[in-house]
Enzyme design. Sequence first.
Site, PDB file in Angstrom:
ATOM      1  N   GLY A  42       0.812  -1.206   0.000  1.00 27.97           N
ATOM      2  CA  GLY A  42       0.000   0.000   0.000  1.00 27.97           C
ATOM      3  C   GLY A  42       0.846   1.257   0.000  1.00 27.97           C
ATOM      4  N   THR A  43       1.965   1.220   0.717  1.00 27.74           N
ATOM      5  CA  THR A  43       2.867   2.371   0.734  1.00 27.74           C
ATOM      6  C   THR A  43       3.427   2.640  -0.653  1.00 27.74           C
ATOM      7  OG1 THR A  43       3.471   2.075   3.054  1.00 27.74           O
ATOM      8  CG2 THR A  43       5.066   3.226   1.650  1.00 27.74           C
ATOM      9  N   GLN A  70      -7.833   1.706   4.954  1.00 30.07           N
ATOM     10  CA  GLN A  70      -8.603   1.248   6.108  1.00 30.07           C
ATOM     11  C   GLN A  70     -10.057   0.936   5.778  1.00 30.07           C
ATOM     12  OE1 GLN A  70      -7.678   0.326   9.042  1.00 30.07           O
ATOM     13  NE2 GLN A  70      -5.537   0.946   8.885  1.00 30.07           N
ATOM     14  N   SER A 130      -4.322  -1.415   0.481  1.00 29.48           N
ATOM     15  CA  SER A 130      -3.358  -2.433   0.896  1.00 29.48           C
ATOM     16  C   SER A 130      -4.096  -3.691   1.311  1.00 29.48           C
ATOM     17  CB  SER A 130      -2.511  -1.911   2.058  1.00 29.48           C
ATOM     18  OG  SER A 130      -1.512  -2.825   2.414  1.00 29.48           O
ATOM     19  N   ALA A 131      -3.706  -4.850   0.743  1.00 35.37           N
ATOM     20  CA  ALA A 131      -4.460  -6.086   0.932  1.00 35.37           C
ATOM     21  C   ALA A 131      -4.455  -6.591   2.366  1.00 35.37           C
ATOM     22  CB  ALA A 131      -3.921  -7.165  -0.007  1.00 35.37           C
ATOM     23  N   HIS A 132      -3.350  -6.428   3.076  1.00 34.86           N
ATOM     24  CA  HIS A 132      -3.299  -7.011   4.421  1.00 34.86           C
ATOM     25  C   HIS A 132      -4.198  -6.277   5.408  1.00 34.86           C
ATOM     26  CE1 HIS A 132      -0.645  -4.132   6.680  1.00 34.86           C
ATOM     27  NE2 HIS A 132      -0.333  -3.758   5.460  1.00 34.86           N
ATOM     28  N   CYS A 180       4.650   7.498  23.884  1.00 33.43           N
ATOM     29  CA  CYS A 180       5.459   6.625  24.733  1.00 33.43           C
ATOM     30  C   CYS A 180       5.769   5.291  24.068  1.00 33.43           C
ATOM     31  CB  CYS A 180       4.734   6.370  26.053  1.00 33.43           C
ATOM     32  SG  CYS A 180       4.346   7.872  26.949  1.00 33.43           S
TER      33      CYS A 180
END
Length: 460
Positions: free
Chosen positions: A69-70, A177, A194-196, A320
């Site tokens: 996807g990136t 998403q 993105s497939a995952h 954090c």
Amino acid sequence: MPYFDAASSAPLHPVARQALLAALDEGWADPARLYREGRRARLLLDAAREAAAEAVGCRPDELTFTSSGTRAVHSAISGALAGRRRVGRHLVVSAVEHSSVLHAAATHEAQGGTFAEVPVDRAGAVSAAAYGEALREDTALACLQSANHEVGTEQPVAEVAELCRASGVPLLVDAAQSLGWGPVPAGWSLLAASAHKWGGPSGVGLLAVRKGVRFAPQGPADERESGRAAGFENIPAVVAAAASLRAVRAEAAAESVRLRALVDLIRARVPELVPDVEVVGDPARRLPHLVTFSCLYVDGETLLHELDRAEFSVSSGSSCTSSTLTPSHVLRAMGVLSEGNVRVSLPAGTTAEDVDRFLRVLPGVVSEVREKLGAPVSVAPSPAAATSLVVDSLGKRCPIPVIEHGLVIGEVPVGGTVTVLSDDEAARLDIPAWCVMREQEYVGEQPADRGSAYVVRRLS
């Protein structure tokens, strides 16, 4: 062990597993070859492209499979900017885009271009009107996610797309998403996913570019995937990605209703069970499976570790949990509490029993973490209160500056002030957020010898 981090990566869908195993035997050959094995591989690739295009809402010849996807986002931005370089070199993005978009924008700026970030409200949504005002005559491309990856807020894609169309600016939508839950509203020019994220295998991205959009692929020329994604296609993974996208879409209507009810339960019960918690993101216009909340006086990394020990896998946008110790850019843009941040994103099949157990476990975990950190239990007035106090938290990291502030706020009378000295970037976000949560007045930030001085006035 309940896995509550589907927004990072959804578990592999059973249909994806079946399709992947079958395609390993049938789709291993070069789809560019004319012999039998090559033709068989080409048929699988073409069928996967047609299925994915139908789900996306585009023509098969408008859709390219990428390695992630990136990579799809980076290729979309660089290709669209290059294709429209005669128009100008201005890029518009929202302040809460995925880091892949913001990294591409920073690279564009380093190469001489410009970009504008459209701010969001406290729920994480852009104003369509504000987005339209950011468009200029030299704007080559606009980018807007369909839904936020950290807080689940859906963006006004249709309204922004109409403004972009009126200005003649192509709109890239990052649908990573949301694509598994349904099609993106019409009007976009480019789309990445993105497939995952929907239960397909990792290593497969989608890039759709509408016909008529000026697009110039960057990098060395390659014959595969219309020159937009270099290298040999991973046909088994592509087949599994397309098959799982079709499968999750078929299940989405029923599953979204069921998961939304579970998320509504979390949104309602967490503030009742845990003191000093802020649930962030739009309460209604959001993804059905995702909820994010921030716990005051809590170290986010410790909280996630303790939940992991209790057998719950969740994630965080808290500063954090970052090696850079800087707040999430999404939470910073929203102006909400960043410390003790927990993102719960439920995968398909999550049971009500798992959610109920999470709600039983969470209060004790937060309480134990707060106790270890010495967090204040309540704000109590002091009979001999000073009118102002200074808290030196220099060199201390979140959530210690806010904890130390919370411990002494009761020692000043109503109208008195507490000044926190801190060189932690998170304090710039979390102290104002504390004031909103506790209904106190944030006076402002002042320069200090080291770091900054944050001034709070007690109102009650």
